[in-house]
Design a protein around this motif. Structure first.
Motif, PDB file in Angstrom:
ATOM      1  N   ASN A  97       0.770  -1.247   0.000  1.00 51.79           N
ATOM      2  CA  ASN A  97       0.000   0.000   0.000  1.00 51.79           C
ATOM      3  C   ASN A  97       0.802   1.300   0.000  1.00 51.79           C
ATOM      4  O   ASN A  97       0.229   2.360   0.104  1.00 51.79           O
ATOM      5  N   GLY A 141       2.357   2.302  -2.528  1.00 52.75           N
ATOM      6  CA  GLY A 141       2.202   2.869  -3.868  1.00 52.75           C
ATOM      7  C   GLY A 141       3.168   2.305  -4.897  1.00 52.75           C
ATOM      8  O   GLY A 141       3.462   2.946  -5.904  1.00 52.75           O
ATOM      9  N   LYS A 142       3.627   1.071  -4.692  1.00 52.41           N
ATOM     10  CA  LYS A 142       4.578   0.476  -5.633  1.00 52.41           C
ATOM     11  C   LYS A 142       3.954   0.308  -7.016  1.00 52.41           C
ATOM     12  O   LYS A 142       4.539   0.688  -8.034  1.00 52.41           O
ATOM     13  N   SER A 143       2.740  -0.276  -7.036  1.00 49.68           N
ATOM     14  CA  SER A 143       2.078  -0.472  -8.335  1.00 49.68           C
ATOM     15  C   SER A 143       1.776   0.870  -8.988  1.00 49.68           C
ATOM     16  O   SER A 143       1.938   1.033 -10.203  1.00 49.68           O
ATOM     17  N   SER A 144       1.353   1.836  -8.174  1.00 44.54           N
ATOM     18  CA  SER A 144       1.042   3.156  -8.727  1.00 44.54           C
ATOM     19  C   SER A 144       2.293   3.792  -9.321  1.00 44.54           C
ATOM     20  O   SER A 144       2.236   4.424 -10.381  1.00 44.54           O
ATOM     21  N   LYS A 166       3.658   9.470  -2.013  1.00 47.46           N
ATOM     22  CA  LYS A 166       2.463  10.176  -1.494  1.00 47.46           C
ATOM     23  C   LYS A 166       2.849  11.521  -0.896  1.00 47.46           C
ATOM     24  O   LYS A 166       2.245  11.979   0.080  1.00 47.46           O
ATOM     25  N   ASP A 184       2.235  14.193  -2.034  1.00 44.97           N
ATOM     26  CA  ASP A 184       1.102  15.124  -2.206  1.00 44.97           C
ATOM     27  C   ASP A 184       0.236  15.202  -0.953  1.00 44.97           C
ATOM     28  O   ASP A 184      -0.507  16.152  -0.749  1.00 44.97           O
ATOM     29  N   ALA A 192       3.298   9.346  -6.840  1.00 48.38           N
ATOM     30  CA  ALA A 192       2.900   8.559  -8.013  1.00 48.38           C
ATOM     31  C   ALA A 192       1.593   9.111  -8.557  1.00 48.38           C
ATOM     32  O   ALA A 192       1.288   8.983  -9.743  1.00 48.38           O
TER      33      ALA A 192
HETATM   34  P1  GDP Z   1       1.195  -1.093  -3.490  1.00 49.92           P
HETATM   35  O1  GDP Z   1       0.455  -2.083  -2.638  1.00 49.92           O
HETATM   36  O2  GDP Z   1       2.448  -0.630  -2.803  1.00 49.92           O
HETATM   37  O3  GDP Z   1       1.450  -1.577  -4.875  1.00 49.92           O
HETATM   38  O4  GDP Z   1       0.264   0.212  -3.527  1.00 49.92           O
HETATM   39  P2  GDP Z   1      -0.749   0.694  -4.668  1.00 49.92           P
HETATM   40  O5  GDP Z   1      -0.013   1.248  -5.824  1.00 49.92           O
HETATM   41  O6  GDP Z   1      -1.743  -0.389  -4.924  1.00 49.92           O
HETATM   42  O7  GDP Z   1      -1.428   1.931  -3.931  1.00 49.92           O
HETATM   43  C1  GDP Z   1      -2.124   1.820  -2.701  1.00 49.92           C
HETATM   44  C2  GDP Z   1      -3.060   2.991  -2.546  1.00 49.92           C
HETATM   45  O8  GDP Z   1      -2.335   4.215  -2.407  1.00 49.92           O
HETATM   46  C3  GDP Z   1      -4.012   3.196  -3.735  1.00 49.92           C
HETATM   47  O9  GDP Z   1      -5.257   3.584  -3.245  1.00 49.92           O
HETATM   48  C4  GDP Z   1      -3.350   4.331  -4.514  1.00 49.92           C
HETATM   49  O10 GDP Z   1      -4.283   5.090  -5.246  1.00 49.92           O
HETATM   50  C5  GDP Z   1      -2.757   5.148  -3.382  1.00 49.92           C
HETATM   51  N1  GDP Z   1      -1.585   5.923  -3.836  1.00 49.92           N
HETATM   52  C6  GDP Z   1      -0.496   5.443  -4.454  1.00 49.92           C
HETATM   53  N2  GDP Z   1       0.403   6.445  -4.703  1.00 49.92           N
HETATM   54  C7  GDP Z   1      -0.147   7.573  -4.218  1.00 49.92           C
HETATM   55  C8  GDP Z   1       0.299   8.948  -4.167  1.00 49.92           C
HETATM   56  O11 GDP Z   1       1.392   9.330  -4.609  1.00 49.92           O
HETATM   57  N3  GDP Z   1      -0.541   9.838  -3.579  1.00 49.92           N
HETATM   58  C9  GDP Z   1      -1.749   9.460  -3.068  1.00 49.92           C
HETATM   59  N4  GDP Z   1      -2.497  10.408  -2.530  1.00 49.92           N
HETATM   60  N5  GDP Z   1      -2.191   8.185  -3.108  1.00 49.92           N
HETATM   61  C10 GDP Z   1      -1.406   7.252  -3.671  1.00 49.92           C
END
Ligand code: GDP
Length: 486
Positions: free
Chosen positions: A231, A233-236, A337, A339, A390
């Motif tokens: 969570n 934001g790796k995928s993002s 994140k 932002d 991201a």
């Molecule tokens: P992963 O589990 O690390 O791959 O995380 P995801 O990419 O699935 O992101 C998890 C959550 O964080 C999602 O709801 C994304 O929309 C949110 N998210 C990811 N990057 C950012 C960011 O830079 N800013 C904000 N505000 N939310 C983010």
């Protein structure tokens, strides 16, 4: 691979699948008569004949163009026949099988991968670096890589190697001649300004080596692994870098259960980015397997992007992750994140980006375990800190620039040709031999025969690149990686 073979060979030269046209290629030492019978008419050299492709029984399998290129002025240096028909797998297979059946008398057989290009090499149509460039051009994944592969194919790289080789050969000739007249040995270096010549060669070789290293980055790219808690934001981040949705993004922790690899081009450099399952303690068996794979990926990475939530930079789980990161692999610590941070709270730079070179920004966070006394942390990976989002794209340019820097790419640098690992290795070997030659020369009791021997070895290393001095094993390895029909 049967390198010595001169059997006529045949293969479908176009990519598998359906396409407007499909090409079948035949190469052999003497094909003109056979090709004429196969096509039902004598074929004029380098002339396009439009005709039906018929079986011996008169069944028309396809219709298209037949082109005959007599050796040695052909791709392989042998006689080459090309049949250009419709590009469907079934029709091409039928034409191929018919050719094979009618080619038993002349010993026609299926070509092995890269065998056409290998023949071109063996018949001096291409040197080895150019032959490799054929495969690299076909595999090029960016405009920059394709342009550089084409330059290698046209002989730009080979010409540089040739020029270096010639300079070494000239110096060798002088030394070898002197060795025949021992009374002259003592004055050799002065008489022929050998030290200055050697210096000039070494400088030129360093330039070629630097360019080759850039060419290698352009070909191979960089293996990047995104690691971090679920969570963060790796995928993002992967999606933001790739500019398209490749990984599943959800707010539920633990969604990326297996790795996702995406090739992203930055300045034409391929970055192979692996998005891993979030690292955390879990009871879920499937997720645990994903996490184990993540650690395996992290072990193979050339650079690790350790992603964290900018709002919790001191999270204890991240401290645990850091402890397990392999020593020696560069780590980019990226706070995502950004932002969501209160505006101005973290003193963001012009692009909303804070770059800090040192782990001291977060005391203790990146110290190896057990806490070591100051000065004892040299084995810990070099850590860089970046803030990104991201979501908004904040800081991503700086992240891209940093990744390129780690890859060894000089922004704006032209890479006139594409290079392979083995080219860089051969150049490095040549460089070492020239270095040793220099040491022999600068010794007070210079040993000319050792000086000569190092020059010979340096020359030999360069010849490996163009293939004048290459083992059959290496040739087999190089050509077997080609696609069939090339
Ligand atoms: P992963 O589990 O690390 O791959 O995380 P995801 O990419 O699935 O992101 C998890 C959550 O964080 C999602 O709801 C994304 O929309 C949110 N998210 C990811 N990057 C950012 C960011 O830079 N800013 C904000 N505000 N939310 C983010």
């Amino acid at each position: 691979m049967s390198a010595s073979s001169t059997d006529p060979i045949i293969a479908i030269a176009t990519a598998p699948g359906r396409g407007g046209i499909g090409v079948i290629r035949v190469s052999g030492p003497s094909l003109q008569a056979w090709a004429g019978v196969l096509c039902g008419q004598a074929l004029k050299p380098r002339h396009a004949h439009y005709l039906p492709f018929r079986t011996q029984d008169g069944e028309t399998l396809d219709e298209g163009l037949a082109l005959f290129f007599p050796g040695p002025h052909s791709y392989t240096g042998e006689d080459v026949l090309e049949l250009q028909g419709h590009g469907g797998p079934a029709v091409l297979r039928r034409v191929l099988e018919d050719c094979l059946a009618r080619g038993t008398d002349i010993g026609l057989r299926l070509a092995q991968p890269g065998e056409f290009t290998q023949r071109a090499f063996l018949n001096d149509r291409l040197d080895l670096a150019q032959a490799e460039a054929v495969a690299d051009l076909i595999e090029a994944s960016s405009t920059a890589a394709a342009r550089s592969a084409m330059a290698s194919l046209s002989g730009v790289f080979s010409a540089e190697i040739q020029a270096l080789s010639e300079r070494i050969v000239q110096l060798r000739m002088l030394v070898e001649a002197t060795l025949d007249f021992p009374e002259e040995e003592i004055d050799f270096l002065e008489t022929y300004q050998a030290a200055a010549r050697l210096d000039g060669i070494r400088t030129a070789l360093d330039e070629v080596l630097n360019t080759a290293r850039q060419g290698l980055v352009l070909r191979e790219g960089l293996h990047v692994v995104l690691a971090g808690q679920p969570n963060v934001g790796k995928s993002s981040l992967l999606n933001a870098l790739a500019g398209e949705d490749v990984a599943i993004v959800t707010p539920i922790a633990g969604t990326t259960r297996d790795r996702v690899i995406q090739q992203v081009h930055i300045d034409g450099i391929p970055l192979h980015i692996v998005d891993t399952a979030g690292l955390r303690e879990t009871e879920d068996t499937v997720e645990r397997i994903g996490i184990e794979r993540s650690w395996a990926e992290i072990g193979r990475a050339q650079v690790i992007v350790h992603l964290q939530d900018a709002r919790h930079p001191d999270d204890p789980l991240d401290v645990e992750i850091v402890k397990r990161l392999p020593a020696g692999t560069p780590v980019l610590r990226v706070l995502n994140k950004a932002d969501l941070l209160a505006a101005g709270a973290k003193g963001l730079g012009a692009q909303g980006l804070g770059v800090h070179g040192a782990p001291e920004d977060q005391p203790g966070a990146y110290l190896p375990e057990p806490p070591a006394p100051a000065g004892a942390t040299s084995a810990a990976p070099a850590v860089q800190l970046l803030q990104v989002s991201a979501k908004t794209g904040l800081g991503l340019d700086a992240l891209r620039a940093r990744l390129l820097e780690i890859a060894g790419w000089t922004p704006g640098a032209e890479s006139p040709w594409l290079a392979r690992e083995r080219h860089v290795r051969a150049l490095e070997q040549a460089r070492e031999h020239l270095q040793l030659a220099n040491e022999h020369a600068s010794h007070s009791d210079q040993v000319l025969d050792l000086f000569a021997e190092e020059l010979r070895l340096a020359h030999e290393s360069l010849c490996e690149i163009t293939g004048q001095f290459t083992s059959d094993d290496l040739l087999g390895e190089i050509f077997s990686r080609f696609c069939i029909g090339k």
